[in-house]
Design an enzyme around this catalytic site. Structure first.
Site, mmCIF file in Angstrom:
data_model
loop_
_atom_site.group_PDB
_atom_site.id
_atom_site.type_symbol
_atom_site.label_atom_id
_atom_site.label_comp_id
_atom_site.label_asym_id
_atom_site.label_seq_id
_atom_site.Cartn_x
_atom_site.Cartn_y
_atom_site.Cartn_z
ATOM 1 N N ASP A 184 -1.772 11.153 -1.902
ATOM 2 C CA ASP A 184 -2.126 10.153 -2.920
ATOM 3 C C ASP A 184 -2.386 10.794 -4.270
ATOM 4 O OD1 ASP A 184 -2.712 8.701 -0.299
ATOM 5 O OD2 ASP A 184 -2.770 7.149 -1.845
ATOM 6 N N ARG A 223 0.854 -1.188 0.000
ATOM 7 C CA ARG A 223 0.000 0.000 0.000
ATOM 8 C C ARG A 223 0.892 1.240 0.000
ATOM 9 N NH1 ARG A 223 2.019 1.781 4.013
ATOM 10 N NH2 ARG A 223 0.825 3.680 3.733
ATOM 11 N N ASN A 252 -5.279 12.774 0.654
ATOM 12 C CA ASN A 252 -4.415 11.878 1.456
ATOM 13 C C ASN A 252 -5.319 11.109 2.412
ATOM 14 O OD1 ASN A 252 -1.772 10.881 2.191
ATOM 15 N ND2 ASN A 252 -2.006 11.987 4.115
ATOM 16 N N LYS A 253 -4.725 10.254 3.197
ATOM 17 C CA LYS A 253 -5.474 9.375 4.108
ATOM 18 C C LYS A 253 -6.532 10.135 4.902
ATOM 19 C CE LYS A 253 -5.254 5.860 4.374
ATOM 20 N NZ LYS A 253 -6.234 5.057 3.576
HETATM 21 O O1 MRU Z 1 -4.566 3.457 2.088
HETATM 22 P P1 MRU Z 1 -3.078 3.623 2.070
HETATM 23 O O2 MRU Z 1 -2.396 3.027 3.246
HETATM 24 O O3 MRU Z 1 -2.486 3.179 0.752
HETATM 25 O O4 MRU Z 1 -2.886 5.189 2.168
HETATM 26 C C1 MRU Z 1 -1.600 5.716 2.131
HETATM 27 C C2 MRU Z 1 -1.557 7.172 2.343
HETATM 28 O O5 MRU Z 1 -2.559 7.829 2.518
HETATM 29 C C3 MRU Z 1 -0.216 7.814 2.255
HETATM 30 O O6 MRU Z 1 -0.158 8.959 3.036
HETATM 31 C C4 MRU Z 1 0.065 8.200 0.796
HETATM 32 O O7 MRU Z 1 -0.161 7.124 -0.065
HETATM 33 C C5 MRU Z 1 1.437 8.688 0.613
HETATM 34 S S1 MRU Z 1 2.619 7.393 0.700
HETATM 35 C C6 MRU Z 1 4.161 7.993 0.422
#
Ligand code: MRU
Length: 347
Positions: free
Chosen positions: A238, A48, A248-249
């Site tokens: 993202d 991920r 982002n998350k």
């Molecule tokens: O759902 P995930 O764990 O893939 O989400 C990841 C994030 O939100 C990260 O902050 C983002 O991908 C940046 S990773 C360098």
């Protein structure tokens, strides 16, 4: 002495990925031998993080071509790219990597390249993307480190570390570079409900590196900021829209609002491959909706009344106005973010 880990690697017998669902209890590697297996690993979050899933997808194409017959190569390429692109919608790094792979290999097929050479080039290109991503993260770290004050107490959300990239990390790349210069007093890792990337992954990764890290729940940053215990926030992304809005998350947006309210800088660290100039603003970014069972259950146990629905958007959008600066491999972009991002992307 802890063993070094790698997030993902393309070996001759398949793609090896560290299964992040097992962390921090166990370091278990999966061997994936087809695009379908890689696609499932992405969907199930065994691998991920925006840059990591882009590199994994490129490796997925390479292993698919390795198992396709000569006559099936072109169809195998198309099928693999379509399947992998459909795994997760928000991180643009996925389609960015797949578009590069597809265009390059389709042009080689068009030019009549020998099937074995095509398979080799697919492997080499996936490995190049991997190496480029590590170099990009190191550059992000170098550009971001000077923004970190002495004795910094730095808040981060989710995991934007070596585990979310080919290595080193984006937000955690900034942390690593600043720590090497002795400027990190403590990283505060927000737990990141419901998948717990902060609690399970960021604490594991930083602790292994000997960087002081303290776990907090997602509900603590407000009172910690009010008490003057957080100096800056650094997160990953993202997808960043042309106007500087940042997906982002889930839980990132409230942190940005809290930081603004308390006069604390809020930085986003991301490679230029995360910047999507075709998205005019954050409203256009597709937000992944995951299985509500990830919210209604905790550690395999139901925590809500049976039958009660749960929402589960995996990401939120932070408006550009709440972002102090975006740190990329090309440098630090400050307001107006739109102009700076366009300049960096076209350089
Ligand atoms: O759902 P995930 O764990 O893939 O989400 C990841 C994030 O939100 C990260 O902050 C983002 O991908 C940046 S990773 C360098």
């Amino acid at each position: 002495m802890t063993e070094p880990f790698f997030t993902l690697r393309l070996d001759d017998d398949g793609v090896r990925i560290l299964d992040q669902r097992c962390l921090p209890e166990a370091e278990r590697y999966l061997l994936l031998r087809s695009a379908e297996e890689v696609a499932r690993a992405i969907e199930d979050m065994a691998v991920r993080g925006a840059p990591a899933i882009g590199v994994a997808a490129a490796m997925g194409v390479a292993v698919e071509l390795a198992r396709s017959s000569d006559a099936e190569l072109e169809a195998g390429l198309e099928r693999a790219c379509r399947r992998l692109a459909a795994t997760r919608p928000t991180a643009v790094n996925l389609s960015w990597a797949l578009t590069r792979v597809r265009e390059r290999l389709a042009a080689r097929i068009e030019a009549g390249v020998d099937p074995e050479a095509l398979r080799r080039e697919a492997r080499e290109f996936a490995r190049t993307l991997h190496a480029e991503d590590v170099a990009t993260c190191r550059a992000i770290g170098e550009h971001g480190a000077p923004l970190v004050p002495e004795h910094a107490r730095l808040l981060t959300h989710c995991n934007a570390g070596g585990l979310a990239t080919a290595g080193y990390g984006t937000a955690l790349g900034v942390v690593r570079s600043a720590a090497r210069e002795g400027r990190i007093e403590r990283v505060l890792a927000a737990e990141t409900r419901p998948f717990l990337q902060g609690a399970r992954l960021t604490t594991w990764e930083l602790d292994r590196d000997g960087i002081p890290v303290t776990l907090i729940t997602d509900s603590m940053p407000g009172s910690l900021m009010r008490a003057g215990e957080i100096d800056l926030v650094v997160v990953g992304a993202d997808r960043i829209a042309a106007n500087g809005d940042v997906a982002n998350k889930i839980g990132t947006y409230p942190l940005a609002l809290l930081a603004e309210f308390h006069g604390i800088p809020f930085y986003v660290a991301a490679p230029l491959s995360t910047v999507d100039l075709e998205m005019p603003d954050g409203d256009a970014i597709p937000i992944e909706q995951r299985d509500p069972a990830e919210v209604t259950c905790f550690a395999g146990r139901r925590i809500s009344a049976p039958g009660v629905p749960a929402l589960h958007p995996a990401f939120d959008v932070t408006p550009a106005a709440q972002v102090t600066a975006i740190i990329t491999e090309a440098g630090v972009v400050r307001a107006p973010l739109a102009a700076g991002l366009r300049r960096q992307k076209s350089a």
